[in-house]
Design an enzyme around this catalytic site. Structure first.
Site, PDB file in Angstrom:
ATOM      1  N   HIS A 129       0.812  -1.214   0.000  1.00 18.32           N
ATOM      2  CA  HIS A 129       0.000   0.000   0.000  1.00 18.32           C
ATOM      3  C   HIS A 129       0.851   1.274   0.000  1.00 18.32           C
ATOM      4  CE1 HIS A 129       0.923   0.866   4.259  1.00 18.32           C
ATOM      5  NE2 HIS A 129       0.931  -0.462   4.374  1.00 18.32           N
ATOM      6  N   HIS A 138      11.629  -1.233 -12.964  1.00 19.17           N
ATOM      7  CA  HIS A 138      11.435  -2.684 -13.063  1.00 19.17           C
ATOM      8  C   HIS A 138      11.525  -3.271 -11.653  1.00 19.17           C
ATOM      9  CE1 HIS A 138      12.762  -6.740 -15.090  1.00 19.17           C
ATOM     10  NE2 HIS A 138      11.799  -6.902 -14.203  1.00 19.17           N
TER      11      HIS A 138
END
Length: 207
Positions: A129, A138
């Site tokens: 979150h 990446h």
């Protein structure tokens, strides 16, 4: 997800995106490469980029693992970049994911996370979150970002790396495989180990 997608880049990374699109019942119009090593990839034809003139209405994913190359091509092409999310990925409806980003099988992206353009959230990666993932990042397979982590443009979080909550990782940095990051990371850093230590500062290629 739009149909008739063009994949630009015929690499191993492309194979994974083909699988995502097939699992999502999305048709692939073309696979294009500047220097194709094969004329076939997973049973699909690969054409040289000189044979294709990309149009602004074309739906395109940059199927290239190199973050710098994705940035270069994204600035070069004026097309409709689209995203691809594997059906097995668990992506909160309260998450924002920008154009060109791909989310691989088994990835988890939790609420109030923002993911930028042309990112790769690889197989079984966890993005908790309130994370902020900037463009061209990446997140490698099995890497885990705890809540509130920020990752700057172009950085790569290596396979199996762990980043504790609230950490800020600078732009164009590389976090080594299995590293455990407990301190903020400056721009252009290479970090390895447990706990993670900066072993190199790369030349800044972007301003």
């Amino acid at each position: 997800m739009e149909n008739d997608v063009i994949l630009y880049g015929a690499s191993g990374h492309c194979k994974v995106i083909i699988d995502i699109l097939e699992c999502s019942h999305v048709s692939i119009k073309n696979i294009v490469d500047d220097n194709p090593k094969s004329t076939i990839i997973l049973g699909k034809s690969v054409v040289h980029s000189s044979e294709i003139l990309l149009q602004p209405t074309d739906n395109v994913i940059l199927s290239i693992g190199n973050n710098k190359v994705r940035k270069k091509l994204s600035n070069q092409f004026k097309v409709n970049f689209v995203k691809a999310i594997h059906p097995s990925a668990l992506v909160s409806k309260h998450t924002s994911i920008e154009e060109g980003t791909v989310v691989m099988a088994g990835a988890i992206i939790n609420p109030d996370t923002t993911i930028g353009k042309h990112c790769i959230i690889n197989s079984a990666a966890v993005v908790e979150h309130d994370c902020i993932i900037e463009d061209f990042v990446h997140i490698s397979p099995n890497a885990s970002l705890a809540g509130g982590v920020e990752v700057g443009e172009g950085s790569q979080i290596g396979i199996g790396a762990t980043v504790i909550q609230g950490i800020k990782i600078g732009k164009w940095s590389v976090i080594g495989a299995g590293a455990v990051i407990i301190n903020d990371v400056p721009d252009n850093s290479v970090v390895v180990g447990n706990p993670g230590k900066v072993i190199k500062i790369k030349q800044n290629e972007y301003h």
